[in-house]
Design an enzyme around this catalytic site. Structure first.
Site, PDB file in Angstrom:
ATOM      1  N   ILE A  16      32.443  38.092  33.871  1.00  0.00           N
ATOM      2  CA  ILE A  16      33.205  39.312  34.151  1.00  0.00           C
ATOM      3  C   ILE A  16      33.502  39.214  35.643  1.00  0.00           C
ATOM      4  O   ILE A  16      32.613  38.916  36.437  1.00  0.00           O
ATOM      5  CB  ILE A  16      32.397  40.576  33.763  1.00  0.00           C
ATOM      6  CG1 ILE A  16      33.148  41.874  34.082  1.00  0.00           C
ATOM      7  CG2 ILE A  16      31.037  40.622  34.413  1.00  0.00           C
ATOM      8  CD1 ILE A  16      32.438  43.151  33.531  1.00  0.00           C
ATOM      9  N   SER A  17      34.761  39.427  36.031  1.00  0.00           N
ATOM     10  CA  SER A  17      35.156  39.206  37.429  1.00  0.00           C
ATOM     11  C   SER A  17      34.489  40.197  38.380  1.00  0.00           C
ATOM     12  O   SER A  17      34.042  41.273  37.978  1.00  0.00           O
ATOM     13  CB  SER A  17      36.667  39.318  37.571  1.00  0.00           C
ATOM     14  OG  SER A  17      37.318  38.485  36.640  1.00  0.00           O
ATOM     15  N   GLN A  18      34.471  39.809  39.653  1.00  0.00           N
ATOM     16  CA  GLN A  18      33.927  40.666  40.703  1.00  0.00           C
ATOM     17  C   GLN A  18      34.763  41.959  40.793  1.00  0.00           C
ATOM     18  O   GLN A  18      35.993  41.904  40.791  1.00  0.00           O
ATOM     19  CB  GLN A  18      34.020  39.906  42.028  1.00  0.00           C
ATOM     20  CG  GLN A  18      33.488  40.659  43.217  1.00  0.00           C
ATOM     21  CD  GLN A  18      33.804  39.946  44.525  1.00  0.00           C
ATOM     22  OE1 GLN A  18      34.488  38.935  44.554  1.00  0.00           O
ATOM     23  NE2 GLN A  18      33.287  40.497  45.608  1.00  0.00           N
TER      24      GLN A  18
END
Ligand code: SAH
Length: 252
Positions: free
Chosen positions: A100-102
């Site tokens: 899951i992206s930052q």
């Protein structure tokens, strides 16, 4: 007699109150935990935006985007064992070698697309479904494609459970876009590609925008903003260096 009736009902009220407190206090604390954590995360995103303002040409993001970041329950999109890190401003593993992206990157990519309430948006790389949920807070329709079936099914379930009924998830190779519901006001690619996929460019409306990490797995990748003018001319701008999982499907 009167006194004892009174005191019984008093006792009952005390018991009811106690039960209420016992039930509601832990619930309130749980809700507060995440609310406070989310607020802290939003503050960290704001700080990162200021630090990178020379790259992004602004020292703050759209207030609507920040409100969405402060609203969507990120802890609902990460595996149980990652929940306690859910509001840290960093990517987290979601299984199947994906992340899951930052949060800062999610906010930045969303902001760069200039989302408007009537927009229809395509996302390539559903992953956890978190980015789709953020977008769904801001636009009319989100279409998102995931190549890993298990992730796509899990995201479909989570998005439905949380009431995001303006998101449609499809399992497949997002390189080819989603012809039947195109064209899109904007397109967000959440995995790094070696080039801008021509089918995605075709499915972008004139005046539309695409945000995509471009580069190879081991060399520097850049977040690239693509703008398609009303007369069809395409311009690209490198925003800043990033690190994404690769777009798979074998299109190099
Ligand atoms: N937006 C996601 C982040 C996903 S990471 C989130 O908010 O959680 C990138 C995702 O892209 C991974 O889940 C990966 O499986 C997916 N992906 C990689 N190549 C793809 C392709 N060709 N088509 C669709 N999805 C792809």
């Amino acid at each position: 007699m009167k006194l004892s009736v009174h005191s019984k009902s008093f006792e009952r009220n005390v018991v009811l109150l106690l039960v209420f407190v016992l039930i509601s206090v832990p619930l309130a604390v749980a809700a507060d935990d995440y609310t406070a954590a989310r607020r802290t995360m939003v503050g960290e995103i704001e700080a990162d935006v200021e630090l990178t303002s020379s790259y992004i040409g602004a020292d703050e993001l759209d207030q609507r985007v920040m409100t969405a970041m402060g609203t969507v329950p990120r802890h609902e999109f990460v595996p149980d064992e990652m929940r306690r890190y859910a509001y840290e401003n960093r990517p987290l593993p979601i299984g199947y070698g994906q992340t899951i992206s930052q949060p800062y990157i999610v906010a930045l990519m969303t902001d760069l697309l200039d989302p408007a309430p009537e927009h229809s948006v395509l996302e390539v790389g559903t992953g956890s479904g978190y980015q789709a949920a953020i977008m769904a807070e801001l636009v009319a329709n989100v279409y998102t494609i995931e190549i890993v079936e298990e992730l796509g099914s899990r995201a479909t379930r989570d998005l439905a459970r949380l009431g995001y009924d303006n998101v449609e998830v499809r399992i497949g190779d997002g390189y080819h876009g989603w012809e039947s519901v195109s064209p899109f006001d904007s397109i967000l690619v959440a995995a790094a590609a070696s080039h801008i996929p021509p089918p995605l460019l075709r499915q972008l409306k004139p005046g539309g925008r695409m945000i995509i990490p471009v580069g190879s797995r081991f060399l520097t990748q850049y977040l690239v903003l693509v703008e398609k003018s009303f007369d069809g001319v395409v311009k690209t701008h490198q925003i800043l260096p990033v690190r994404f999982v690769p777009l798979t499907g074998g299109h190099d």
